[in-house]
Design a protein around this motif. Structure first.
Motif, PDB file in Angstrom:
ATOM      1  N   THR A1185       0.819  -1.216   0.000  1.00 46.18           N
ATOM      2  CA  THR A1185       0.000   0.000   0.000  1.00 46.18           C
ATOM      3  C   THR A1185       0.846   1.256   0.000  1.00 46.18           C
ATOM      4  OG1 THR A1185      -0.133  -0.196   2.421  1.00 46.18           O
ATOM      5  CG2 THR A1185      -1.982  -1.052   1.124  1.00 46.18           C
ATOM      6  N   ARG A1186       2.071   1.164   0.435  1.00 48.90           N
ATOM      7  CA  ARG A1186       2.936   2.359   0.385  1.00 48.90           C
ATOM      8  C   ARG A1186       3.177   2.790  -1.050  1.00 48.90           C
ATOM      9  NH1 ARG A1186       6.219  -0.414   4.437  1.00 48.90           N
ATOM     10  NH2 ARG A1186       5.704   0.415   6.506  1.00 48.90           N
ATOM     11  N   ASN A1187       3.173   1.836  -1.959  1.00 50.72           N
ATOM     12  CA  ASN A1187       3.403   2.159  -3.369  1.00 50.72           C
ATOM     13  C   ASN A1187       2.154   2.699  -4.059  1.00 50.72           C
ATOM     14  OD1 ASN A1187       6.040   1.163  -3.061  1.00 50.72           O
ATOM     15  ND2 ASN A1187       5.368  -0.937  -3.544  1.00 50.72           N
ATOM     16  N   ARG A1188       1.014   2.606  -3.380  1.00 49.90           N
ATOM     17  CA  ARG A1188      -0.244   3.102  -3.955  1.00 49.90           C
ATOM     18  C   ARG A1188      -0.630   4.383  -3.221  1.00 49.90           C
ATOM     19  NH1 ARG A1188      -3.954  -1.969  -3.031  1.00 49.90           N
ATOM     20  NH2 ARG A1188      -5.532  -0.614  -3.950  1.00 49.90           N
ATOM     21  N   LEU A1189       0.051   5.450  -3.574  1.00 51.95           N
ATOM     22  CA  LEU A1189      -0.079   6.682  -2.812  1.00 51.95           C
ATOM     23  C   LEU A1189      -1.479   7.270  -2.910  1.00 51.95           C
ATOM     24  CD1 LEU A1189       3.327   8.357  -3.738  1.00 51.95           C
ATOM     25  CD2 LEU A1189       2.761   7.056  -1.683  1.00 51.95           C
ATOM     26  N   HIS A1190      -2.088   7.169  -4.058  1.00 56.13           N
ATOM     27  CA  HIS A1190      -3.379   7.826  -4.261  1.00 56.13           C
ATOM     28  C   HIS A1190      -4.539   6.838  -4.216  1.00 56.13           C
ATOM     29  CE1 HIS A1190      -1.176  11.425  -5.357  1.00 56.13           C
ATOM     30  NE2 HIS A1190      -0.465  10.711  -6.225  1.00 56.13           N
ATOM     31  N   ALA A1191      -4.265   5.617  -3.834  1.00 59.01           N
ATOM     32  CA  ALA A1191      -5.330   4.607  -3.816  1.00 59.01           C
ATOM     33  C   ALA A1191      -6.179   4.763  -2.558  1.00 59.01           C
ATOM     34  CB  ALA A1191      -4.733   3.207  -3.866  1.00 59.01           C
ATOM     35  N   GLU A1192      -7.485   4.633  -2.719  1.00 60.35           N
ATOM     36  CA  GLU A1192      -8.400   4.650  -1.588  1.00 60.35           C
ATOM     37  C   GLU A1192      -8.556   3.228  -1.077  1.00 60.35           C
ATOM     38  OE1 GLU A1192      -9.803   7.083  -0.113  1.00 60.35           O
ATOM     39  OE2 GLU A1192      -9.565   8.806  -1.442  1.00 60.35           O
ATOM     40  N   LEU A1193      -8.287   3.042   0.225  1.00 57.65           N
ATOM     41  CA  LEU A1193      -8.353   1.703   0.812  1.00 57.65           C
ATOM     42  C   LEU A1193      -9.512   1.633   1.794  1.00 57.65           C
ATOM     43  CD1 LEU A1193      -4.547   1.172   1.556  1.00 57.65           C
ATOM     44  CD2 LEU A1193      -5.852   0.236  -0.340  1.00 57.65           C
ATOM     45  N   PRO A1194     -10.148   0.474   1.887  1.00 54.91           N
ATOM     46  CA  PRO A1194     -11.241   0.334   2.851  1.00 54.91           C
ATOM     47  C   PRO A1194     -10.757   0.087   4.272  1.00 54.91           C
ATOM     48  CG  PRO A1194     -10.995  -1.694   1.602  1.00 54.91           C
ATOM     49  CD  PRO A1194     -10.000  -0.717   1.034  1.00 54.91           C
ATOM     50  N   PHE A1195      -9.461   0.141   4.522  1.00 53.80           N
ATOM     51  CA  PHE A1195      -8.935  -0.070   5.879  1.00 53.80           C
ATOM     52  C   PHE A1195      -7.813   0.920   6.142  1.00 53.80           C
ATOM     53  CE2 PHE A1195      -6.930  -2.968   2.903  1.00 53.80           C
ATOM     54  CZ  PHE A1195      -5.581  -2.778   3.126  1.00 53.80           C
ATOM     55  N   ASP A1196      -7.523   1.134   7.423  1.00 53.18           N
ATOM     56  CA  ASP A1196      -6.535   2.122   7.845  1.00 53.18           C
ATOM     57  C   ASP A1196      -5.360   1.389   8.472  1.00 53.18           C
ATOM     58  OD1 ASP A1196      -5.115   4.258   8.683  1.00 53.18           O
ATOM     59  OD2 ASP A1196      -6.604   5.028  10.093  1.00 53.18           O
ATOM     60  N   LEU A1197      -4.249   1.362   7.771  1.00 51.76           N
ATOM     61  CA  LEU A1197      -3.073   0.650   8.273  1.00 51.76           C
ATOM     62  C   LEU A1197      -2.491   1.299   9.520  1.00 51.76           C
ATOM     63  CD1 LEU A1197      -1.258  -0.241   4.941  1.00 51.76           C
ATOM     64  CD2 LEU A1197      -2.195  -1.852   6.582  1.00 51.76           C
ATOM     65  N   GLU A1198      -2.660   2.603   9.662  1.00 53.04           N
ATOM     66  CA  GLU A1198      -2.091   3.291  10.809  1.00 53.04           C
ATOM     67  C   GLU A1198      -2.713   2.837  12.119  1.00 53.04           C
ATOM     68  OE1 GLU A1198      -2.386   7.436  10.241  1.00 53.04           O
ATOM     69  OE2 GLU A1198      -1.061   7.494   8.476  1.00 53.04           O
ATOM     70  N   THR A1199      -3.919   2.378  12.083  1.00 54.61           N
ATOM     71  CA  THR A1199      -4.571   1.869  13.293  1.00 54.61           C
ATOM     72  C   THR A1199      -4.535   0.345  13.348  1.00 54.61           C
ATOM     73  OG1 THR A1199      -6.716   1.921  12.167  1.00 54.61           O
ATOM     74  CG2 THR A1199      -6.098   3.856  13.448  1.00 54.61           C
ATOM     75  N   GLY A1200      -3.689  -0.265  12.526  1.00 50.37           N
ATOM     76  CA  GLY A1200      -3.515  -1.710  12.560  1.00 50.37           C
ATOM     77  C   GLY A1200      -4.581  -2.491  11.832  1.00 50.37           C
ATOM     78  N   GLU A1201      -5.341  -1.851  10.979  1.00 54.26           N
ATOM     79  CA  GLU A1201      -6.422  -2.549  10.284  1.00 54.26           C
ATOM     80  C   GLU A1201      -5.890  -3.308   9.070  1.00 54.26           C
ATOM     81  OE1 GLU A1201     -10.119   0.477  11.369  1.00 54.26           O
ATOM     82  OE2 GLU A1201      -9.341   0.360   9.318  1.00 54.26           O
ATOM     83  N   PHE A1202      -6.577  -4.378   8.748  1.00 51.70           N
ATOM     84  CA  PHE A1202      -6.265  -5.178   7.570  1.00 51.70           C
ATOM     85  C   PHE A1202      -7.498  -5.995   7.222  1.00 51.70           C
ATOM     86  CE2 PHE A1202      -5.287  -7.690  11.275  1.00 51.70           C
ATOM     87  CZ  PHE A1202      -5.713  -8.972  10.964  1.00 51.70           C
TER      88      PHE A1202
END
Length: 1768
Positions: A1185-1202
């Protein structure tokens, strides 16, 4: 200004306005009356006071409003009435009669209703109040949201077939029944006429005033000041955000101020954003222009106006609203006002006053337009005669108004042109305008002028156009539709003449579209720039209803119909001749076939330009059908002589269009790009096909009815470029050409089938409209069962947007109700399958294939013949009867024979199975027609249909050497046609049937009989062979399926975890592949105390979903973890208005309040991974996901989501799986301990141990002993404790009953325990992660307790048994949660847990000096029980040795802790849940009832008799039993998953009988719970006294506070009304307290608490942590701890929210009568609550799956991710 404020002011409602007349207005009015010029006097007054009173330049403040009324409006009212305004309005109200017309003006977004049964047209609507009180409420109605500007049609007799007025208006007077002006008081009419004229002229002068710095003469101030306003105007180009940002930069204001400016600019159309000197305003203007100007957008419109100009313009707006109020109160004043504004001044070239303002409408700002339009509605449109006069003015200036609207930048709903719908939809008024004022001609001429800029050589051409302007131009087509909605019941000569003038003008419009935008086939190179095709089709779809209505108008009068046909034919012939002149150089080619010839000019669709737009040709076809239907076709010769008809030229262009479609199907035009593909698709799409494809077919049928059939077919062959294919021997060609030729032949045969067989058009065949709809529905349902909406979308709509589906659907189909998801569908009744036509002309190819497969599948299932013969069509009208001769003509016989010959000679490639299939279809159609003639009783020699003879005749040439019949016989043996064998047999049988009819039952010759017998024998052999093959295939399929099933079972057995569902029924495969739970068969099923059952160590073998390796879960091995999601929840709380406080760094989560306001829930999808595998997976997700800078993700990695790797469920942590340990009590030791360790002794040991452990942290023992109380028992206990502390043996006495070494966990498990504990702590308290925080174990215990309570709540709501109902994966995750909560010693230090235990035990041990204590009313005792049981082992920890209690110690510890908590909870129930019970009753009482009464009496004593009532013992016992039942169920779940002791069988049965007794048995409780108090009276008495003397208890008993009652009320979603219109009504009546305007908002209803919110509206936005968020998001923070479920009322959809960045839309739980949802209310059908779907939503909430639903929706639909959920 809001209407409510204006009403109060304008009617003299403020203090002083009605009390007594002030001298000043009375004297001023007298001076006006005595003066010579009234206008000068009023203008002088306005010149003096308007700039002083209205000086703010924007919205008037309350003080300004009051002053404006007193100084200005009150004076005008004094003059109008000649007395105090209060008395004047009172007299008007008394004399005014209620009107039959409602006339309520709709605001944007307001709910409207239209009756499908009674409305004249779809524009006839009712407001909410009128609808609720009308007969239409019980009819078929539609709901919609108004765009604003229209008004309610209640009371208008021309708008409704029945029930024109509701109950509120049915007794009102008709608008033209009396002359209300003549009934006004003496002098009022004259004064009103003078005043209205002066005021309206003033309004016009000020609103259209163009001088920025000067005023008109008579209004100029004496001294001009340097006071100016910088005024910003609204447009529809700049976004809200852009304007806000621009104002912040240019004005230097805050975001809130800029937002307020922008909102008012959007609502009112303009706003003064700067007040100052001329220079300062000019600087501001320049800043705004520079900031908003860009390459893509023009700058905002900014003007600098003098303050006096702004004041007078604002007062002019106020006067418009005042006039609306005045004329609404009196019909007489309304008539006077209408006369004033509609009468043209004598000897003046200027139009009337209303027209002057109407012509300036495009120059006004939005607020002025709205006020003017509202005045029009409540005055001019409320009186029939004046409505007619206004309509004349409107149509007179119609062209100018429309031209200005096109150049305008405001929406149509704020344009005066929108009033056309109120004028043209009145049938009598529309006909009057057409007959007397050439309305039809004016409208069409306006259309032609508007489209003139798109003309190219006299044809429309849309290659460079503005989408916005084109949309505005298309609005005129709606007006043309409105004026034609109702055809005249009676024609006059004048109406005929003017209609015909309009019709000729309409033909001129169509002429500009005839052959417009022609296309040429691209050869070699692909088309570089695709042409614009959408505008032409957009106009065509609007013309569709107009063309149909014009044909209906013509058909309603024979003379008009014949004249229209003549004129249309003349113009079409003229267009055709013009095209022929361009082809004059072409020579005629003579074509010969079968002895017939035709001379044609060569034209190749594949080489020359061709157009898809032929409105003139199609209109002529439609008129021809009406001639046929009405019988006027017999008079056609008088108007259009047959010598002038030139049918071949008329059919040529529609035929070219059909050939184009055929060549597109053959991929001959693939280099022309997608524009042509889209046009070909739209050509046959339901929105266009009636006036395009269908009319082209009719034109060919017209030609076929007038031409020789052989010439007709030769013409077709020529245009299809297939003449040589059938006239010469085939020449070898390349593969592509052969493929194209085959497709063209297929399309040709299909076209012939359509021309001959499609007779379901009234006027072509003997059918009615319902027959046409019925046939369409049959063929749609032959494809598959369909929902009502899909059926309706697949049927053409009439001018009233009706399809006629309801008239026929129940006749042909049965309705299948929907389930929890999906929609209801209609299934075709079997008896209507016989009407199926495989080559139905409205099928797309994909639909035809699907329908064919479906019908063959049905026939195969019923073991019947799979042939799909054509159904017998209805007979043609006499006009078209000659069309059937095509089936018996020589050219068709040649075509059919050629196709069959090539199929028999299968070595060639110039044939296909589809070609043969259509050939068979045509042969069957021909034989059916011949059979119809023969069965009609006609003698054989008189039968002119000789298909049978021609088909059985052998030809003389090599081309037709074999007969069609003999070729069919040979065709049966062609292997490539096995699929058509049944159809071939059916065709041969048809030959036999026709043969018998021709022979008329005459005896057969021997040869014929033998031949017939041979045929029958062959058929029997074919059937037997087919049956044998079918049986063999069936056995083979069964064998294959058995093999596949075995392979599938083996695969599932080894991969069970892959087939699990997160929350499904418990009968599914378990996640655990092997669990050995060895139990003693003699165990009594008791979980606590000396009788506790034994359990063996749990053996769990799991498979990692990532590496697929199998592992047994052990405490000293690598951790296996479950993907888990931790979230805060309010799903168990009934508190509707709450402020969540249990979060943050200062929160103490030790005690949970009994209302369960907000808890922490742990959920898991049940999928297991190695800890190391999960870590690698999570790192890989982070890296990707670091390589997908502008991609919208349904989860938040900063809060440990996956996302779970397998099921894609949202997770934010992992939960380690820990097996249960063995528990086995030695019976002898247990008996010994039971005799020694009583509750009293146990408490002494606990107190001693706690005091001893905490003594090292205190300065002395006295800190733990407060002053002695008066209780003797308490003193003894205190002394014993103090004495025992002196002896170290007593300090460790608790250890003497058994200790053991704690379980050792592997490093991997410890890490995962810490990770999960930190996640629970972080999410539960919304704080930063901190492993060292002392609250970590508390949050773990609370999460465990809350999760169990949630599960018990769900099981209870779903009426499931307590044990055995959970799916295995949920069972595994709950077990893991319990084992995690019991393992907190590895997460927190012993001292921390011991400190928590000390505070927890203070509820029962008053001797412990803790910082805070809790009232018994404020404790959830199940949370307390879980925390006590899981924290209690910490008492056994020594500083040097790690110990934990033995199994025997645990059994007694758990027993006594549970008994203490249970007794406390019983007291809690008696104090809170029995206050409103009946008085003591007579009769025998049970043991439980007596015990309950005794305990209650004791509580009364301890509460100083604050418990007023003495309830009956039975009632008390019932209250306790019901109240404690959920607690016992939760406790049983807790101890079962903690210890593993199996429960009694009664707890796994569906029956509710014996549940309470089984729970008591399992939890080691007496069934008479009050025995606990009797057995431990000495211990309990001081506790009861302490609990009852608490100040909170006393406050509750005095009624000073509230508390939770038991059993705790189950939380549910708010109750929704059964009828969705009730919610719409509720929304339309809602007024936002934060908004000053009365526009309807985007309302959202919280389904948790019922709060109404303004979604996506600036008025209700909140600022949270310095960030502005929408009302729904802000509300969800408190109501759902970040989660929200809202019903969006106008959209009829549910909004799910999770925080500020997540959300999704799902359908609302409302279905129409056809079992379908209606998001965005597109269909508008009545909606009713679906209980099952409502419960599904409720389960989604209670099962904590909202977050999961949002994530899945976002993962599937990337569109919803891009929405700014923060603004909702």
């Amino acid at each position: 200004m809001a209407d409510g404020e204006l009403s109060g002011a304008s009617l003299g409602g403020e203090p002083g306005g009605r009390g007594g007349p002030e001298p000043e207005p009375e004297q001023l009015v007298r001076s006006w009356q005595e003066g010579v010029d009234l206008c000068s006097g009023i203008y002088q007054h306005l010149k003096e006071y308007v700039p002083l009173v209205l000086c703010s330049g924007s919205e008037a403040k309350p003080a300004e409003e009051n002053l404006a009324y007193q100084k200005l409006l009150q004076t005008l009212e004094w003059y109008l009435f000649g007395e105090t305004p209060a008395d004047g309005f009172a007299k008007l109200e008394q004399s005014n009669s209620s009107s039959q017309l409602c006339g309520r003006v709709f605001k944007g977004g307001e709910a409207t209703y239209s009756c499908r049964d009674c409305a004249i047209d779809p524009t006839c609507v009712l407001c909410v109040d009128c609808f609720q009180n009308s007969v239409h409420k019980n009819h078929r109605y539609k709901m919609n949201s108004s765009y604003g500007g229209g008004f309610c049609d209640c009371g208008d007799v021309e708008a409704w077939k029945t029930g024109p007025a509701c109950k509120m208006h049915e007794h009102g007077a008709s608008e033209d029944s009396v002359n209300s002006a003549s009934q006004l008081p003496v002098g009022l009419a004259e004064r009103a006429q003078q005043l209205f004229a002066i005021i309206f002229r003033y309004i016009i002068d000020m609103l259209i005033w163009t001088e920025d710095k000067e005023l008109p003469l008579g209004l100029q101030p004496r001294e001009k000041t340097d006071s100016y306003f910088c005024v910003l105007f609204n447009d529809e180009q700049h976004s809200f955000e852009h304007v806000i940002h621009s104002l912040q930069r240019s004005l230097g204001c805050s975001q809130r101020e800029a937002q307020s400016h922008t909102t008012l600019i959007d609502r009112e159309g303009r706003r003064a954003v700067k007040h100052g000197t001329l220079q300062s305003c000019q600087e501001t203007k320049l800043d705004v222009i520079n900031i908003t100007n860009s390459v893509f957008q023009s700058p905002l419109r900014v003007e600098i106006l003098h303050s006096s100009v702004v004041s007078h313009q604002n007062f002019a707006l106020r006067l418009l609203s005042w006039l609306s109020q005045v004329v609404s109160n009196s019909a007489g004043l309304r008539q006077i006002f209408c006369e004033v504004v509609l009468n043209q001044e004598p000897e003046s070239d200027q139009p009337c006053l209303s027209s002057r303002l109407m012509l300036a409408d495009a120059k006004l700002w939005k607020g002025a337009r709205k006020a003017f339009h509202e005045l029009i509605v409540c005055s001019l449109l409320m009186e029939t005669e004046y409505k007619r006069l206004f309509a004349i003015e409107f149509i007179t200036h119609y062209k100018q108004l429309q031209l200005e609207f096109v150049e305008d930048d405001h929406d149509r709903n704020v344009s005066v042109t929108a009033q056309s719908v109120q004028i043209f939809t009145v049938p009598t008024l529309a006909r009057h305008l057409i007959e007397e004022h050439d309305a039809l001609k004016i409208i069409i001429e306006t259309i032609i002028e508007l489209f003139s800029e798109h003309m190219d050589n006299g044809k429309l051409h849309f290659q460079s156009y503005s989408q916005d302007k084109l949309s505005r131009k298309q609005m005129v087509l709606y007006d043309l539709k409105y004026v034609l909605i109702c055809k005249p019941p009676l024609w006059t000569d004048k109406l005929r003449a003017h209609f015909f003038e309009g019709f000729k003008t309409f033909l001129k419009l169509l002429k500009t579209m005839q052959n417009m935008e022609p296309m040429s086939r691209q050869i070699g190179q692909h088309l570089e720039i695709e042409p614009e095709w959408e505008p032409a089709f957009a106009i065509q779809v609007l013309l569709k209803c107009i063309l149909s209505m014009i044909q209906e108008w013509c058909a309603s009068d024979e003379q008009v119909l014949l004249q229209a046909y003549k004129e249309c034919h003349r113009l079409l012939s003229q267009c055709t001749n013009e095209c022929s002149q361009r082809d004059a150089r072409k020579q005629l080619n003579t074509l010969n076939m079968c002895g017939h010839s035709i001379s044609l000019k060569r034209y190749l669709v594949s080489r020359e330009p061709v157009s898809i737009h032929l409105p003139l040709s199609r209109l002529l076809a439609g008129l021809h059908v009406h001639l046929s239907k009405s019988g006027a076709i017999d008079k056609l010769e008088e108007y259009v002589p047959s010598s002038e008809f030139q049918v071949e030229k008329l059919m040529d262009y529609p035929l070219r269009c059909l050939v184009l479609m055929a060549q597109v199907s053959a991929d001959m035009w693939r280099r022309n790009g997608f524009s042509l593909v889209n046009q070909a698709f739209c050509y046959r799409k339901v929105k266009w096909r009636e006036e395009m494809f269908d009319k082209d077919i009719i034109m060919l049928q017209i030609a076929a009815s007038m031409m020789d059939p052989n010439r007709f077919l030769m013409f077709l062959l020529s245009r299809f470029e297939l003449f040589e294919v059938f006239s010469k021997s085939p020449v070898p060609r390349n593969k592509d050409v052969i493929q194209q030729t085959n497709v063209l032949v297929e399309e040709l045969l299909h076209l012939i089938i359509i021309v001959v067989g499609e007779r379901y058009v009234p006027g072509v065949g003997h059918v009615k409209k319902d027959d046409v709809t019925l046939r369409e529905v049959i063929h749609l349902l032959c494809i598959e069962p369909m929902p009502h909406s899909e059926l309706a979308q697949s049927l053409p709509e009439n001018e009233s947007n009706e399809t006629g589906l309801e008239n026929v659907i129940h006749q042909v189909a049965t309705f299948k109700k929907p389930g929890l998801s999906g929609h209801g569908v209609y299934e075709l009744k079997p008896e209507y399958l016989k009407h199926f036509n495989l080559f139905f002309y409205h099928y797309y190819k994909s639909q035809q294939t699907k329908a064919e497969d479906e019908q063959k599948k049905r026939k195969k299932q019923s073991n019947s013949n799979e042939a799909l013969p054509p159904p017998l069509p209805p007979p043609f009208y006499s006009t078209f009867v000659k069309v059937t001769s095509i089936l018996s003509c020589d050219v068709l016989m040649l075509i059919l024979r050629t196709v069959l010959q090539r199929a028999v000679d299968s070595t060639g490639r110039l044939w296909s199975e589809a070609m043969v299939q259509k050939t068979l279809h045509l042969i069957c159609m021909a034989l059916q027609e011949e059979q119809r003639q023969l069965e009609g009783g006609v003698a054989e020699e008189d039968v002119n249909f000789d298909v049978y003879l021609k088909a059985t005749r052998v030809g003389s040439s090599a081309v037709n050497a074999e007969s069609i019949l003999s070729l069919l016989e040979k065709l049966r043996s062609v292997p490539q046609l096995d699929a058509q064998k049944d159809m071939i047999i059916w065709t041969l049988q048809m030959f036999e049937a026709v043969k018998k009819l021709r022979e008329k039952s005459s005896p057969c010759s021997a040869t014929e009989a033998a031949s017939q017998k041979t045929n029958e024998t062959t058929q029997d052999e074919d059937k037997a062979e087919r049956k044998r093959k079918a049986e063999a295939a069936k056995l083979y399929r069964q064998k294959i399926m058995a093999q596949m099933s075995a392979m599938q079972k083996n695969f599932i057995e080894s991969n069970k975890h892959l087939y699990e569902k997160a929350t499904e029924a418990p009968k599914q495969e378990t996640v655990r592949t092997e669990v050995d739970s060895i139990t003693n068969a003699e165990d009594p099923g008791v979980a606590l105390g000396p009788m506790q059952g034994a359990t063996a160590a749990e053996k769990i073998i799991l498979i990692c979903i990532l590496c697929q390796e199998e592992q047994e879960v052990k405490t000293d091995e690598m951790a296996m973890v479950l993907a888990a999601c931790v979230q805060r929840s309010t799903a168990l709380s009934k508190r509707r208005s709450r402020t969540i406080t249990n979060l943050g760094d200062d929160c103490d989560p030790l005690i949970m309040h009994p209302d369960l306001g907000c808890g922490t829930h742990v959920g898991s999808c049940g999928h297991v991974m190695h800890a190391s595998c999960w870590q690698k997976y999570f790192e890989a997700v982070q890296n990707s996901t670091r390589n997908r800078l502008h991609a919208e993700l349904p989860f938040d990695l900063e809060t440990g989501e996956f996302l779970c790797p397998l099921c894609k469920a949202l997770c934010n942590t992992v939960l380690p799986v820990i097996p249960q340990q063995a528990h086995n009590l030695d019976s002898k030791d247990t008996e010994t301990v039971a005799q020694i360790l009583t509750l009293s002794r146990w408490l002494q040991n606990v107190v001693t141990r706690i005091i001893g452990l905490n003594a090292s942290d205190s300065k002395g023992l006295q800190l733990f002993f407060p002053e002695m109380t008066s209780s003797e028992n308490e003193s003894k206990l205190m002394q014993a404790s103090a004495t025992s502390w002196k002896d170290a043996v007593e300090f460790r006495s608790i250890l003497s009953f058994g200790v053991q070494s704690p379980i050792k966990y592997s490093k991997s498990i410890v890490e995962m325990l810490q990770l999960f504990a930190t996640a629970v702590f972080r999410v539960g308290l919304k704080v930063a992660p901190n492993e060292a925080d002392s609250r970590v174990p508390l949050m773990a215990w609370n999460a465990c307790a809350f999760t169990i309570q949630s599960i018990e709540n769900i099981l209870n709501d779903e009426d499931k048994v307590l044990f055995g109902s959970l799916p295995d994966r949920q069972d595994l995750s709950l077990r893991a949660v319990l084992q995690f909560a019991a393992s907190q010693r590895v997460v927190a230090s012993p001292k921390v847990i011991q400190k928590h235990l000390t505070r927890l035990m203070s509820v029962f041990l008053p001797h412990l000096n803790v910082e805070d204590t809790w009232s018994i009313l404020d404790i959830d005792f199940f949370h307390l029980l879980v925390s006590l049981v899981l924290a209690f082992p910490s008492l056994y920890w020594e500083e040097t040795v790690e110990l934990q209690p033995s199994d025997i110690s645990c059994a007694f510890n758990n027993l006594y802790l549970f008994h203490l908590v249970t007794m406390a909870h019983i007291v809690q129930i008696l104090l809170t849940s029995t206050t409103d019970c009946p008085m003591e009753q007579d009769g025998e009482e049970s043991e439980e009832s007596q015990s309950a009464a005794e305990l209650y009496e004791m509580l009364r004593e301890y509460t100083s008799r604050s418990l007023e009532y003495k309830p009956h013992g039975c009632y008390l016992w019932n209250c306790v039993k019901c109240g404690i039942f959920p607690f016992l169920r939760c406790s049983a779940l807790f101890f079962n998953y903690l210890l593993g002791v199996p429960p009694p069988e009664e707890l796994s049965k569906d029956s509710s009988e014996g549940q309470f007794e089984a729970l008591c048995l399992y939890l080691a409780l007496p069934t008479n719970l009050f025995k606990l108090f009797q057995e431990h009276k000495d211990i309990v008495s001081p506790l009861l006294q302490r609990w009852c003397s608490d100040s909170s208890v006393q406050s509750f008993l005095k009624g000073e506070r509230t508390t939770v009652q038991y059993p705790r009320e189950r939380n549910q979603l708010m109750e929704l009304p059964e009828d969705y219109s009730c919610i719409l009504n509720q929304g339309s009546q809602y007024k936002c307290s934060r908004s000053s305007d009365d526009e309807t908002k985007n309302l959202a209803l919280c389904m948790f608490c019922g709060a109404m919110l303004c979604s996506e509206s600036p008025c209700c936005r909140e600022e949270v942590n310095g960030e502005e968020i929408g009302a729904c998001v802000a509300h969800a923070i408190n109501c759902g701890s970040g989660l929200g479920m809202f019903l969006r009322i106008r959209e009829c959809q549910v909004l799910l929210l999770a925080g500020k960045k997540r959300g999704c839309f799902i359908p609302a739980p409302y279905l129409d009568d056809y079992g379908e949802t209606d998001q965005l209310l597109r269909r508008g059908n009545p909606l009713h609550l679906c209980t099952e779907r409502y419960k599904k939503l409720e389960r989604l909430w209670q099962q904590h799956r909202i977050l999961e639903e949002i994530t899945r929706s976002q993962d599937m639909n990337q569109v919803v991710i891009g929405l700014d959920w923060q603004q909702f």
